[in-house]
Each structure stands twice: as structure tokens, then as C-alpha cells.
Enzyme design. Structure first.
Site, PDB file in Angstrom:
ATOM      1  N   SER A  42       0.728  -1.172   0.117  1.00 16.12           N
ATOM      2  CA  SER A  42      -0.175  -0.094   0.020  1.00 16.12           C
ATOM      3  C   SER A  42       0.762   1.340  -0.006  1.00 16.12           C
ATOM      4  CB  SER A  42      -0.967   0.021   1.390  1.00 16.12           C
ATOM      5  OG  SER A  42      -0.134   0.053   2.667  1.00 16.12           O
ATOM      6  N   ASP A 329      -3.907   7.957   7.623  1.00 14.17           N
ATOM      7  CA  ASP A 329      -4.749   7.218   8.384  1.00 14.17           C
ATOM      8  C   ASP A 329      -3.964   6.180   9.294  1.00 14.17           C
ATOM      9  OD1 ASP A 329      -3.658   5.089   6.953  1.00 14.17           O
ATOM     10  OD2 ASP A 329      -4.921   4.640   5.817  1.00 14.17           O
ATOM     11  N   HIS A 332      -0.869   4.714   7.149  1.00 13.12           N
ATOM     12  CA  HIS A 332      -0.178   5.535   5.913  1.00 13.12           C
ATOM     13  C   HIS A 332       0.271   6.895   6.202  1.00 13.12           C
ATOM     14  CE1 HIS A 332      -2.729   1.980   4.379  1.00 13.12           C
ATOM     15  NE2 HIS A 332      -1.389   1.637   3.968  1.00 13.12           N
TER      16      HIS A 332
END
Ligand SMILES: *[C@@H]1O[C@H](CO)[C@@H](O)[C@H](O)[C@H]1NC(C)=O
Ligand SMILES: *[C@@H]1O[C@H](CO)[C@@H](O)[C@H](O)[C@H]1NC(C)=O
Ligand SMILES: *[C@@H]1O[C@H](CO)[C@@H](O)[C@H](O)[C@H]1NC(C)=O
Length: 364
Positions: A42, A329, A332
Site C-alpha cells: 500500500s 490514516d 499510512h
């Protein structure tokens, strides 16, 4: 109209003099063209998970809002490290491999997938694991050969830069789900398995022509809001077990790369210290233009560490000024943090990335 046409014609002539190109059918490449391929998780997925069946996605607001104004599948508020690097290298944004209809590949392709790990067991069935990413890369190679011819396709892959950012989930998952893979190994053995499989993957890319690599070391996963929120007593401490694994992985990675350099002719790399970069900003955010290094911008609970960010849940909080935050978040970093990191590793000294920096890899 006439003067515009004259101008365009002149521009085309000028361009062909100063930037020699080589054409294959309707595809023309500047002679010093360097493509950019991305593998990973990610931190670097720019939208592949939008096209697979999984709950590991970021294709809803407020993801993407700051830069794109719409969700793209990137797990941040805007651009990611590969986007900033592409810009520095004068390339367009590199598209997700699975983007429907995308088959150019001349500038590169991004194979990364949110949640992916090195090991096949890591979130099996929910992600594009590293091995599948490699298979996609091989399919792409076949297509490139059809398009450009065998020799030119080989040249393109030889000259390209390969960014690899993976391993986070192999260590993260055992602490956040009931996965038992890690639990049957010692930390040393588990890290060996991850590094062993990663080494195999690098050698596969090398066989297809890959010579120039960028590796992102793992960030301090034990200190991200998601993990901190799970520490009993809410003390602000990081999870030591996870920190130990991450440090061990980074150490092993820094040992295996010089070995590969001596075994594989022409192998060049840049190992970027994402760990120190994040740790410095978690501890001293104001030194780097942030006001908050520990609490995330979007989520709920302590440190906004519960991963509820996004319109699928209406129980999340969103900060007012995202540029104040290191974390977007629960896991991240924000676009601003990624931009700072990309800039540092582009032209950085060996204490942030080495032995080569990215500029050197793209230019030589
Ligand atoms: C792990 O399993 C236990 C017992 O089956 C369950 O209560 C818990 O919610 C699970 N945790 C996660 C993170 O899935
Ligand atoms: C790769 O990972 C698997 C588990 O997925 C493990 O059994 C195997 O030994 C690893 N290979 C290497 C070379 O470390
Ligand atoms: C890295 O080195 C540069 C120049 O040598 C220096 O300015 C910078 O502070 C160093 N950064 C770190 C993180 O040590």
C-alpha cells in the site's frame, strides 16, 4: 491558425534535433528513455486493488482528496512516492498494471497491491502477492516484445529502474489478525524466509533484464497509530516485538543487497532509509513542518488508530489541516510526508539512500 501550424512544425523539428528518438510503428522513444516499474504494497499501490475482489481498498473519499479530488485507490490523501519519483524522472504518473485498457508499458507499470506481502501466506486471496506481481511483469514483458521487438524490449527492461517496497504486511499481519504463520517460526527464521523469497524475486527481475533497483526499508511499523492503539493501557509505547522484526528485516536487507551486487553483474541499487525518516518525524514533527507526528488525520479511537477512515464508515474523524499531519490514516503517511521522502531519496546523500541515489540510477 497558420502561424500555430508553423510553430508546431518548428517545435517538432526542434524536438527531434535536441531529443533524438527511435520509433517502432507508432511508438517513439527518446534515446535516453528510462522506464519505471513498481512492485510492492500500500505504500506504493496506485490503484491495482480497485480491480480485484478484496476489502483492502482505498477507493473512497477522503482518500485522494487533497491532490486528485477523487479517490484513486492510493492509500493516502494524495500522491505516493512513485508519483513524485516519476515526476522527477520526467515521466508521466505510472499507471496501475490492472488499469483497464492500459497496455503502453513504455513508461513503466505499477504492480503493487494494498496489503500484499512477500510471502504467499500473507493475506492469501485478498491481495496480489509478490509472486503474482512478478507473473504480471512477465506477461507484460511478452507484450513489450511483440510491440517493440525482442531486442528493444530487452533494452527497455535493462535501462529501467525498479522500485520495490514490500515486507510491511508480512510483519504487520501476524499482529493484527489471527494468522499463525509467524507463530510457528522464530523471528530470525521468519525474517530469513521473507528475505529469501524477496531475493528470489529480485533474481527473477534481473533475469528479465532488471539492473537498477530502489528498495524502501521498512518504516517503524511498531509505532504507527494502528499498532499503538492496541497497546494495553494506552501508554504511547510502540510494540517492541514488531519493532524487533522490522529492524531485523532492515538489517538483513542491507546485508543481502551488497551480496547481490557482487553476484549479479551490473546490479545497482539504492536502499532508502524509510525507518529513520519516519522516526525523526514521529519524534520531532515540528522540525519538518508538521505539528502532529503520532495521531493520524483520519480514523477513530486513540491516536485515530482504528482504521475507519472513509465514507464506508461514518464513525471516523477527519483532521482539519492534513498538511499538519505525518500520518493520514492509522497506518499510512500523508502526501506531504511522501513528498519529503521522495525529494530526499532523489538527490540524497548515502545516509538517507545509498550507495546510489535515485537521480544517479535514472541518469546512468
Ligand atoms: C482472533 O481470534 C479470537 C478468538 O477466536 C477473536 O476473539 C479475535 O477477535 C480475533 N482477532 C482478530 C484480530 O481477528
Ligand atoms: C519462501 O517462503 C516460503 C513460505 O511462503 C518458505 O517455505 C520458503 O522456504 C521461502 N523460500 C526461501 C528461499 O526462503
Ligand atoms: C545526511 O548528511 C547530510 C550531508 O552530509 C546532512 O546535512 C544531513 O543532516 C544528514 N542527515 C541525517 C539524517 O543524518
Amino acid at each position: 491558425m497558420r502561424s500555430l501550424r508553423f510553430y508546431l512544425c518548428f517545435l517538432a523539428l526542434y524536438a527531434s534535433i535536441s531529443f533524438p528518438t527511435k520509433c517502432f510503428g507508432n511508438i517513439c522513444l527518446p534515446k535516453d528513455h528510462v522506464a519505471f516499474f513498481i512492485f510492492g504494497d500500500s505504500i506504493v499501490d496506485v490503484g491495482n486493488n480497485n480491480y480485484i475482489t478484496t476489502n483492502l481498498q482505498a477507493n473512497f473519499l477522503p482518500y485522494g482528496e487533497t491532490f486528485f479530488q477523487y479517490p484513486t485507490g492510493r492509500a493516502s490523501n494524495g500522491r505516493l512516492i512513485p508519483d513524485f519519483i516519476a515526476e522527477k524522472a520526467n515521466l508521466p504518473l505510472i499507471q496501475p498494471y490492472l488499469y483497464p485498457g492500459y497496455d503502453q508499458y513504455i513508461d513503466g507499470a505499477n504492480f503493487a497491491s494494498i496489503g500484499a506481502g512477500v510471502l504467499a501466506e500473507t493475506r492469501r486471496g485478498l491481495v496480489i502477492d509478490l509472486n503474482t506481481q512478478l507473473n504480471y511483469f512477465k506477461n507484460m514483458e511478452t507484450l513489450l516484445k511483440h510491440k517493440l521487438g525482442e531486442e528493444e524490449a530487452k533494452t527497455l527492461l535493462d535501462k529501467a529502474v525498479y522500485l520495490i517496497c514490500i515486507g510491511n504486511n508480512d510483519y504487520f499481519v501476524p499482529f493484527t489478525t489471527n494468522s499463525s504463520v509467524l507463530k510457528s517460526y522464530s523471528p530470525e527464521k521468519y525474517v530469513d524466509m521473507v528475505i529469501g523469497n524477496l531475493t528470489t524475486a529480485i533474481k527473477e527481475i534481473y533475469k528479465k533484464g532488471g539492473r537498477k533497483y530502489v528498495f524502501l526499508g521498512l518504516p517503524p511499523l511498531g509505532c504507527v497509530p494502528y499498532i499503538k492503539a492496541q497497546i494495553p493501557g494506552n501508554t504511547g509505547a510502540c510494540m517492541e516485538e514488531l519493532t524487533t522484526l522490522v529492524k531485523l528485516h532492515n538489517k538483513e536487507l542491507s546485508k543481502v543487497l551488497p551480496k547481490l551486487e557482487s553476484q549479479l553483474k551490473g546490479f545497482k541499487y539504492s536502499l532508502a532509509d524509510f525507518y529513520s525518516f519516519c522516526t525523526e518525524r514521529i519524534n520531532s514533527p515540528s522540525k519538518y513542518g508538521f505539528t502532529e507526528g503520532k495521531i493520524s488525520c483520519c480514523g477513530s479511537g486513540s491516536y485515530r488508530g482504528i482504521p475507519s477512515c472513509g465514507e464506508r464508515s461514518n464513525e471516523y474523524e477527519l483532521c482539519e489541516k492534513v498538511s499538519d499531519f505525518l500520518f493520514f490514516d492509522s497506518v499510512h503517511p500523508t502526501e506531504k510526508a511522501y513528498q519529503q521522502f521522495a525529494e530526499l531519496i532523489w538527490s540524497g546523500t548515502p545516509n538517507i539512500t545509498g550507495p546510489y541515489n535515485l537521480k544517479a540510477l535514472f541518469e546512468h
